[in-house]
Design a protein around this motif. Structure first.
Motif, PDB file in Angstrom:
ATOM      1  N   GLN A  28      -9.547  13.397   6.544  1.00  0.00           N
ATOM      2  CA  GLN A  28      -8.490  14.365   6.858  1.00  0.00           C
ATOM      3  C   GLN A  28      -9.028  15.749   6.552  1.00  0.00           C
ATOM      4  N   GLN A  68      -9.935   5.403  -4.129  1.00  0.00           N
ATOM      5  CA  GLN A  68     -10.558   6.649  -4.550  1.00  0.00           C
ATOM      6  C   GLN A  68      -9.650   7.824  -4.223  1.00  0.00           C
ATOM      7  N   GLU A  84      -7.355  13.386  -0.707  1.00  0.00           N
ATOM      8  CA  GLU A  84      -7.673  12.232   0.123  1.00  0.00           C
ATOM      9  C   GLU A  84      -7.645  10.958  -0.713  1.00  0.00           C
ATOM     10  N   ARG A 116      -2.590   7.633   8.303  1.00  0.00           N
ATOM     11  CA  ARG A 116      -1.631   7.552   7.186  1.00  0.00           C
ATOM     12  C   ARG A 116      -0.993   8.893   6.840  1.00  0.00           C
ATOM     13  N   GLU A 166      -4.658  -3.553   7.242  1.00  0.00           N
ATOM     14  CA  GLU A 166      -4.928  -2.662   6.118  1.00  0.00           C
ATOM     15  C   GLU A 166      -6.429  -2.386   6.136  1.00  0.00           C
ATOM     16  N   GLU A 167      -6.883  -1.470   5.290  1.00  0.00           N
ATOM     17  CA  GLU A 167      -8.255  -0.964   5.417  1.00  0.00           C
ATOM     18  C   GLU A 167      -9.318  -2.070   5.392  1.00  0.00           C
ATOM     19  N   GLN A 170       0.835  -1.206   0.000  1.00  0.00           N
ATOM     20  CA  GLN A 170       0.000   0.000   0.000  1.00  0.00           C
ATOM     21  C   GLN A 170       0.871   1.258   0.000  1.00  0.00           C
ATOM     22  N   ARG A 224      -8.482  -8.699   6.013  1.00  0.00           N
ATOM     23  CA  ARG A 224      -7.512  -7.940   5.235  1.00  0.00           C
ATOM     24  C   ARG A 224      -6.155  -8.210   5.896  1.00  0.00           C
ATOM     25  N   PRO A 237     -13.317  -3.492   5.545  1.00  0.00           N
ATOM     26  CA  PRO A 237     -14.596  -3.018   5.000  1.00  0.00           C
ATOM     27  C   PRO A 237     -15.342  -2.200   6.071  1.00  0.00           C
ATOM     28  N   ILE A 294     -10.546  18.192  -1.595  1.00  0.00           N
ATOM     29  CA  ILE A 294     -11.330  16.976  -1.349  1.00  0.00           C
ATOM     30  C   ILE A 294     -12.809  17.238  -1.663  1.00  0.00           C
ATOM     31  N   ARG A 328      -8.484   7.017  -0.502  1.00  0.00           N
ATOM     32  CA  ARG A 328      -9.221   6.076   0.315  1.00  0.00           C
ATOM     33  C   ARG A 328      -9.207   4.686  -0.272  1.00  0.00           C
ATOM     34  N   PHE A 329      -9.113   3.719   0.606  1.00  0.00           N
ATOM     35  CA  PHE A 329      -9.187   2.325   0.176  1.00  0.00           C
ATOM     36  C   PHE A 329     -10.578   1.812   0.545  1.00  0.00           C
ATOM     37  N   GLY A 332      -9.806  -6.915  -1.843  1.00  0.00           N
ATOM     38  CA  GLY A 332      -9.051  -5.680  -1.981  1.00  0.00           C
ATOM     39  C   GLY A 332      -9.938  -4.463  -1.946  1.00  0.00           C
ATOM     40  N   TRP A 333      -9.545  -3.484  -2.698  1.00  0.00           N
ATOM     41  CA  TRP A 333     -10.244  -2.193  -2.637  1.00  0.00           C
ATOM     42  C   TRP A 333     -10.334  -1.570  -4.016  1.00  0.00           C
ATOM     43  N   GLU A 388     -13.579  -0.900   0.323  1.00  0.00           N
ATOM     44  CA  GLU A 388     -13.818  -2.333   0.100  1.00  0.00           C
ATOM     45  C   GLU A 388     -14.350  -2.594  -1.304  1.00  0.00           C
ATOM     46  N   ASP A 389     -13.689  -3.473  -2.028  1.00  0.00           N
ATOM     47  CA  ASP A 389     -14.215  -3.873  -3.329  1.00  0.00           C
ATOM     48  C   ASP A 389     -13.605  -5.218  -3.670  1.00  0.00           C
TER      49      ASP A 389
END
Lengths: 289, 694
Positions: free
Chosen positions: B313, A130, A107, B199, B14-15, A89, B168, B17, B320, A109-110, A126-127, A112-113
């Motif tokens: 952020q 965006q 920004e 991050r 990691e991120e 990442q 994840r 859901p 953004i 963003r990860f 994964g993701w 969920e996908d």
């Protein structure tokens, strides 16, 4: 930054990260995942790192060049890292910085996908990534390919090149993108969108496509029998494209769809198994080092 | 060190859901609590759970430094299986002895019949196990490992070269006992005291001084909110200058929005004036479903131009919010483009295109399906007091929007787009409404149609699908259900029951089957469809709180009228607690058994053939109540009918006490059997009580 510059920047960034920079696949494919250097390399224990820009075809997404965001052929930049590194990442985020995207002001963003290719018998988690709400990449940890467990796991990063370029060039219409100095996306590809949309939606001969599908399928079976998984895979990739064309022509119903998908998937699994066996027979040459 | 300290466990990932985070942190908290209890580690209350999109954490207060010493009784083989006939210990006993590290002296005690547990069920050898006190820090890694392994995850994945799997990839683990770092390894990652910050905003590595300092340290140096995000987001929303507009977001959407930000900053984006002319349902779909943003609306419900989002952020340059507005604009322009193209034709002009879309290989094109719906809906409409021509018109148009660009690109707008185009094309309001509503309910918990025409079309749509798949025998198996047949059956039941439609499915299913392509007609299709619906009815009734036996008792006699069936069940459930219900059910079982075993007897009871007083009384009571029960059932007064049946209990019991049904003399016997069959039939007017288990 022109689209051409973006591709070059990504190539040099990922080359430094140890990736082989390869040419695009020379058959029509729906996503860079179908490139043998992604799909087939996901199989087996051999480590692998490569990156390439790949034109992809999604016949149903064509809009006769009239839509500012949709194309039936577009470009992906694909990065394949196997095994997926622990800082994958961070490496990806750094590639954005390298393209001049400030992560303080923007920004990332990860989201969920989870990804699944029913035709390839492949899936991963994964993701979608965006950037300020706009999807610019897909990020997947491959878990299975051709029905085989991916050990080690392959990390796939797919940048949507037009999307990234639209943000970096602050352009609202994809055809206004600058490919390189003095040449726009419109100059290069607009007419291609118009004519191919006409082919995909109006002209493609569905009876002929069905025959092609059957012929490709038979050829694929024959090559699997002949222990030639690489050419068999090519037939399969083409089969999948023909299926997408039939789909764009609404020639396939919901239930038939399932049949077609299973048909391709079954062969993808056989190809995957044969390919594994052939690499094994060679002693998994890339695994030793 | 004090006698007890808090434990902190953090799983850094990691991120994750966003929608799963809240449930996962709770599950992890419970799994750890269970692990602590099983290990004999006490702890104080309450357990605190924390989470962000990159971590799950639990803090358990007041954990003692070690478990308490004690004993535990272990149960071995049964005494009868412990020694063989010659008095030698069996393999079973020897195995148990080994696992307990028991010595010869212990064996001797067992042989002497000591150290046994006697219960009603038998006698077992036992062993008193001494539990040594165990240090908390020794136990912690295993407890955490087991808790993580026990988490029920929707999906698991591996990463890198490892075999560990989680939702994840796991990148760091913190395990602290008070201020003490507890070494261990969870999912291949060594534990320590180093967590990671936000991050972009926080320190890449944050050293946690203690379990107590967790959330404060993460907030201060990590710039991560591990708790209180929803409250913070609500506070920020309240401060937005929205000119009286209200932010519209469900609890779920708010929860997901907050979960995906470690450092939540509420931002406002603006929809351009030109795009506000788009249908509100399109704007909502883009904001909520596609982007996860929240629309705002004035007090009259009209959408406002501003939308709200939770960023991860601050947005110093406004990039953004501008980016979000840009995506929304692009998507809305997409939609506008489609709308404009779609509007070049009236909705009814799209109908002909359905001839090119295959609905099902054997069941034909969507246009053929529409033709079937037109005739079927007319029949349904009459039963629902809907003008058949109106229903037919709605059926004609209901699938037309599937070919439009808007629905092709925004599939969730099917029906909604059609209704709008129909309205613009000057169709009657009831037709437009039915087009939109016929897709309802889309999910188990979805709304139902409000209009009668909508209900009629929704029913016809589902019945046609069901009849079709049973004609071609393409019934869903396992998870494969591409057409949504299960959902359709469930929708039919909900429509009938919850919209108070007392319809008999039998003629409607017959009509739906008759409407299928002639080549596909199968004699069994209608019965199979009804059976399928009746099977779904079981599940639906269980959800409605009916007991299984009550459901069977009613479905045995009334399976094709879902609303009536449910009313009957409710009546029985009301009465089930009464003492008379048990004899009623037993009596019915007894009658059933007698009738099953006795010879077939036809004809009516001959009054002059009833010789005993008890049979005469029963026949009279039966005659008196039969009409009343019939009348009550016809009027839907099932409780009253049941009351009547209960009145019959006494004369039936008297009858069984006084007479022998299987009398020697054939004439008398036959007459008594006739009488019993009549009782049976009267019972069956309400339900098959022999199926009740009370």
């Amino acid at each position: 930054m022109t689209l051409q510059d973006i591709i070059r920047r990504l190539e040099s960034y990922w080359a430094q990260a140890g990736c082989a920079i390869l040419p695009a696949h020379d058959l029509p494919i729906g996503a860079a995942t179908f490139h043998p250097e992604t799909f087939l390399r996901a199989i087996g224990p051999e480590p692998w790192r490569c990156a390439f820009a790949q034109p992809c075809r999604r016949p149903t997404d064509g809009r006769y060049g009239e839509n500012p965001n949709r194309l039936q052929r577009y470009y992906q930049f694909q990065v394949v890292l196997k095994p997926s590194p622990d800082d994958i990442q961070e490496q990806y985020l750094q590639s954005l910085v390298d393209l001049g995207i400030s992560l303080e002001q923007n920004e990332v963003r990860f989201v969920e996908d989870d990804w699944e290719s029913p035709t390839l018998g492949a899936w991963g988690l994964g993701w979608e990534v965006q950037l300020n709400g706009m999807e610019i990449s897909q990020f997947t940890y491959f878990q299975q390919a051709g029905g085989l467990e991916c050990r080690p796991t392959l990390g796939e990063i797919t940048y949507g090149l037009e999307r990234m370029a639209m943000i970096l060039q602050d352009v609202d219409n994809v055809f206004d993108l600058s490919w390189c100095e003095g040449l726009s996306y419109r100059d290069l590809f607009h007419e291609n969108e118009v004519q191919h949309s006409a082919y995909n939606f109006d002209q493609a001969d569905t009876d002929e496509l069905m025959r092609q599908f059957d012929a490709l399928e038979r050829e694929c079976d024959r090559l699997i029998e002949a222990e030639l998984p690489l050419p068999a895979y090519e037939q399969l990739v083409f089969c999948s494209h023909v299926f997408n064309l039939l789909d764009a022509r609404h020639a396939i119903s919901v239930t038939e769809r399932q049949q077609y998908i299973l048909c391709i998937r079954r062969r993808a699994q056989q190809v995957a198994e044969r390919h594994y066996a052939s690499r094994e027979a060679l002693g998994f040459p890339l695994a030793a080092t | 060190m004090s006698a007890s300290e808090p434990v902190l466990f953090e799983l850094g990932t990691e991120e994750l859901p966003a929608r799963s985070i809240d449930a996962l942190k709770d599950a992890l908290g419970e799994a750890l609590a269970t692990g602590f209890r099983n290990a004999g580690l006490n702890f104080g209350a309450p357990i605190e759970t924390f989470a962000s999109v990159r971590r799950l954490a639990v803090r358990i207060p007041d954990v003692p430094a070690a478990t308490v010493a004690g004993t535990e009784q272990r149960k071995g083989p049964q005494v009868s299986a412990a020694f063989d006939s010659s008095g030698e210990p069996t393999q079973a006993l020897l195995g148990f002895a080994r696992s307990c590290q028991a010595d010869e002296a212990q064996l001797a005690r067992w042989r002497a019949g000591e150290d046994c547990l006697k219960t009603e069920k038998g006698e077992w050898v036992t062993f008193e196990h001494t539990i040594e006190p165990c240090a908390c820090v020794e136990l912690l890694p295993e407890i955490c490992k087991a808790a993580v392994a026990d988490l029920a995850l929707e999906k698991r994945m591996r990463w890198g070269v490892g075999e560990a799997s989680f939702l994840r990839p796991v990148r760091w683990v913190v395990l602290l006992y008070g201020e003490q770092e507890v070494p261990g390894e969870i999912l291949g990652v060594p534990s320590g005291r180093t967590t990671r910050g936000h991050r972009q905003l926080g320190a890449a590595q944050c050293e946690l001084p203690s379990a107590e300092a967790y959330e404060e340290c993460l907030r201060e140096t990590g710039h991560v909110w591990v708790a209180g995000r929803i409250e913070e987001v609500r506070r920020q929303i309240d401060q937005l200058p929205l000119n009286g507009a209200e932010v519209q977001c469900s609890e779920t959407r708010l929860m997901i929005g907050c979960a995906s930000a470690e450092y939540p900053v509420v931002l406002c984006g603006e929809i351009e004036a030109e795009d506000m002319n788009l249908p509100p349902e399109v704007i909502r779909t883009v904001l909520e479903e596609q982007q996860g943003y929240f629309p705002t609306a004035a007090s009259d419900g009209a959408l406002s131009a501003q939308f709200v989002m939770v960023a991860n952020q601050p947005d110093p340059e406004g990039a953004i919010a501008a980016g979000a507005a840009r995506v929304v604009r692009a998507r809305l322009r997409d939609a506008a483009f489609y709308l404009e193209r779609d509007r070049q034709r009236r909705l009814d002009e799209w109908v002909a295109d359905l001839a090119r879309v295959t609905y099902h290989r054997k069941l034909g094109t969507l246009l053929e399906r529409v033709s079937r719906l037109e005739s079927l809906v007319a029949q349904v409409a009459e039963l629902l007091d809907v003008e058949p021509d109106l229903a037919r018109r709605a059926a004609r148009l209901c699938k037309a929007d599937l070919g439009t660009d808007l629905v092709q690109s925004f599939p969730s707008l099917q029906g909604i787009a059609g209704a709008r185009y129909a309205r613009e094309g000057g169709e009657e309001e009831a037709v437009c409404c039915a087009i939109r509503e016929h897709y309802l309910p889309r999910r188990a918990d979805d709304d139902l149609p409000n209009s009668a025409a909508g209900s009629a079309l929704a029913l016809a749509d589902r019945l046609d699908m069901l009849a079709g798949v049973f004609c071609v025998q393409d019934v869903p198996t396992g998870a494969r259900d591409p057409l949504g047949v299960r959902r359709a059956a469930y929708g039919v039941l909900r429509l009938l029951v919850e919209r108070d439609l007392d319809l008999d499915l039998k003629p409607l299913v017959a009509a739906a089957v008759a409407g299928q392509p002639a080549a596909l007609h199968r004699a069994e299709a209608a019965d199979e469809t009804l059976q399928y619906l009746s099977d779904r009815m079981r599940g639906y009734c269980v959800e409605q709180g009916q007991d299984k036996d009550t459901i069977e008792a009613v479905l045995a006699i009334c399976s094709s009228r879902p609303l009536e069936a449910l009313q009957r069940m409710r009546a029985i459930m009301q009465m089930k607690g009464r003492p008379q219900m048990t004899p009623l059910s037993e009596t019915h079982k007894r009658i059933r058994n007698i009738l099953r075993e006795a010879e077939e007897v036809s004809g009516d009871v001959q009054q002059d053939g009833l010789i005993e007083e008890s049979e005469q009384v029963l026949a009279r009571c039966l005659k008196e109540s039969e009409n009343q029960i019939q009348e009550d059932c016809a009027q839907g007064r099932f409780e009253a009918a049941l009351e009547q049946l209960l009145e019959l209990a006494a004369p039936v019991a008297e009858f069984f006490d006084q007479v022998l049904v299987m009398a020697e003399e054939e004439q008398i016997r036959h007459n008594r059997l006739r009488l019993l069959r009549q009782v049976h039939e009267v019972f069956l007017r309400v339900a098959d009580f022999s199926r009740l288990q009370i």
